[in-house]
Design a protein around this motif. Structure first.
Motif, PDB file in Angstrom:
ATOM      1  N   GLY A  20       0.811  -1.213   0.000  1.00 28.57           N
ATOM      2  CA  GLY A  20       0.000   0.000   0.000  1.00 28.57           C
ATOM      3  C   GLY A  20       0.836   1.251   0.000  1.00 28.57           C
ATOM      4  N   ASP A  80      -6.260   4.622  -3.521  1.00 29.93           N
ATOM      5  CA  ASP A  80      -7.655   4.915  -3.189  1.00 29.93           C
ATOM      6  C   ASP A  80      -8.526   3.700  -3.493  1.00 29.93           C
ATOM      7  N   ALA A  81      -9.841   3.927  -3.518  1.00 36.38           N
ATOM      8  CA  ALA A  81     -10.793   2.825  -3.648  1.00 36.38           C
ATOM      9  C   ALA A  81     -10.756   2.138  -5.007  1.00 36.38           C
ATOM     10  N   ALA A 114      -8.211  -2.050  -5.537  1.00 38.77           N
ATOM     11  CA  ALA A 114      -8.656  -3.431  -5.345  1.00 38.77           C
ATOM     12  C   ALA A 114      -9.638  -3.871  -6.441  1.00 38.77           C
ATOM     13  N   ARG A 139      -8.052  -8.002  -1.262  1.00 40.89           N
ATOM     14  CA  ARG A 139      -8.924  -7.335  -0.295  1.00 40.89           C
ATOM     15  C   ARG A 139      -8.450  -5.911  -0.054  1.00 40.89           C
ATOM     16  N   ASP A 140      -9.346  -4.963  -0.231  1.00 39.15           N
ATOM     17  CA  ASP A 140      -9.055  -3.566   0.077  1.00 39.15           C
ATOM     18  C   ASP A 140      -8.832  -3.422   1.584  1.00 39.15           C
ATOM     19  N   ARG A 186      -6.734  -0.885   4.934  1.00 38.66           N
ATOM     20  CA  ARG A 186      -5.929   0.229   5.418  1.00 38.66           C
ATOM     21  C   ARG A 186      -5.003  -0.295   6.513  1.00 38.66           C
ATOM     22  N   ARG A 192      -3.339   2.944   2.352  1.00 35.93           N
ATOM     23  CA  ARG A 192      -4.402   2.117   1.793  1.00 35.93           C
ATOM     24  C   ARG A 192      -3.770   1.215   0.738  1.00 35.93           C
ATOM     25  N   VAL A 214      -3.888  -3.269  -0.633  1.00 34.34           N
ATOM     26  CA  VAL A 214      -4.577  -4.555  -0.732  1.00 34.34           C
ATOM     27  C   VAL A 214      -3.813  -5.613   0.041  1.00 34.34           C
TER      28      VAL A 214
END
Length: 398
Positions: free
Chosen positions: A266, A271-272, A275, A289-290, A292, A306, A308
């Motif tokens: 990470g 960001d989102a 993943a 898997r996303d 933090r 952030r 995966v």
């Protein structure tokens, strides 16, 4: 209450413990660390002494005899408290210093017993290579007490090392994921790179790991897992490591400073999108898997990141090198202004610093392909099977 220590595989150090004369006559030095244990977890050095072996010195690799040093470190241990034997630190020593070390130690033979991971840039095999070269030059016999490759031995991945990029992350043309045991690698190198470097092959003996088969992953051996280094805590770590270690050559955290190094990557700029973009690739044998996380040390220590986590669902189809290269290409596409390659010391390549990714990959081709969006996955095709690149003569197991 008794404990059943029976396992399906016996490592090469066990036959040597039963018959120390397998190493030949004379004074022995043991190249080892905390992974050098018998299948019942007894440390090899005191066990060999108890069995009557003429063990006179210990030689430690990166991370040190007890495995406490972080990446790029060893230990300041000079005497082993368990045996009273002198401990010689081999890490960072050039050929001349290693030869003086061998001569000064007075050993007639070196026994190598370290747990490898199966990736070219894991340095224990290059400690083996350097000492084989020094042994060949000084007339010291070299004995490998073999151990299973925890990734199995059916698959290799990635290109052979370009000799222009040779160093302690790779001394000879070996794939990124090599698919050999240390004993097999020693046999291959002894008739090629050792011969070239020393002018003669080493007097090499390999004591086989009994019962190991190429299709076996680590758990199938029945052997207990001893973490080979501080950031290799589990077999799950070892499974992904030949790929995600490439993130050491980037500005992303490769998970050092977390409880799941190399399974987790990470950066502050992720960001989102990351993943889901990886999920769309439908890479075999892995889910992303996303998450933090905040590393406690190393890159981005103390900063919220952030990224995966890699969850391997099928080790037989999972290709760690190909997976990591696909991740690198996705990062370059999603975050072109933020993603960057790492150069040791923070300098530019033109200022005398090489990109670390080039040393890991064994050439600059991966970096250039990712930067140019030139299908870097085509670089992952391996010189497989292992018999093809290493030669059938190197293989000890079916």
């Amino acid at each position: 209450m008794t404990t059943d220590h029976r396992v399906g595989v016996t490592t090469g150090i066990a036959p040597l413990h039963a018959s120390p004369d397998l190493a030949g006559p004379g004074r022995l030095g043991l190249v080892t660390n905390h992974t050098g244990v018998l299948p019942d977890l007894r440390p090899a050095a005191p066990a060999l002494l108890d069995a009557g072996a003429r063990l006179v010195a210990l030689f430690g690799p990166e991370h040190g005899l007890h495995g406490t040093g972080q990446a790029g470190e060893s230990e300041a241990v000079r005497t082993d408290p368990a045996t009273g034997l002198p401990v010689h630190d081999t890490y960072g020593r050039d050929a001349e210093r290693l030869e003086k070390l061998l001569i000064g130690s007075g050993v007639d033979a070196l026994v190598y017993d370290l747990q490898d991971i199966g990736a070219r840039f894991y340095t224990y095999v290059w400690t083996m290579f350097d000492l084989m070269v020094s042994a060949a030059r000084t007339g010291v016999r070299f004995v490998v007490a073999d151990r299973p490759n925890p990734l199995g031995g059916l698959v290799s991945e990635g290109p052979l090392l370009d000799p222009a990029y040779a160093g302690f992350l790779g001394r000879a043309p070996v794939p990124v994921r090599h698919g050999l045991t240390c004993g097999e690698l020693a046999r291959y190198l002894n008739t090629s790179a050792v011969l070239d470097a020393a002018g003669t092959a080493a007097d090499l003996t390999v004591i086989d790991a009994i019962g190991w088969r190429r299709a076996m992953h680590a758990e199938a051996t029945g052997l207990p897992w001893v973490a080979p280094s501080p950031n290799m805590p589990t077999t799950a770590t070892a499974t992904v490591y030949p790929g995600t270690c490439l993130f050491e050559g980037t500005n992303l955290s490769e998970g050092r400073g977390t409880t799941q190094p190399f399974e987790t990557v990470g950066a502050p700029y992720i960001d989102a999108r990351f993943a889901p973009a990886l999920a769309e690739l439908a890479l075999p044998g892995v889910h992303f898997r996303d998450l933090r996380f905040v590393p406690t040390f190393h890159k981005h220590a103390g900063r919220p990141l952030r990224g995966v986590q890699l969850h391997v669902t099928d080790r037989d189809t999972f290709a760690p090198v190909r997976t990591a290269v696909a991740m690198l290409a996705t990062l370059r596409r999603l975050y072109p202004d933020d993603f960057a390659w790492h150069t040791p010391g923070g300098g530019a390549e033109g200022a005398g610093h090489r990109h670390f990714i080039d040393l890991l990959w064994g050439s600059d081709r991966l970096r250039r392909a990712v930067d140019a969006d030139d299908d870097p996955l085509k670089l992952c095709d391996p010189p497989a099977p292992p018999a093809r690149w290493a030669g059938e003569d190197a293989l000890l197991y079916t």
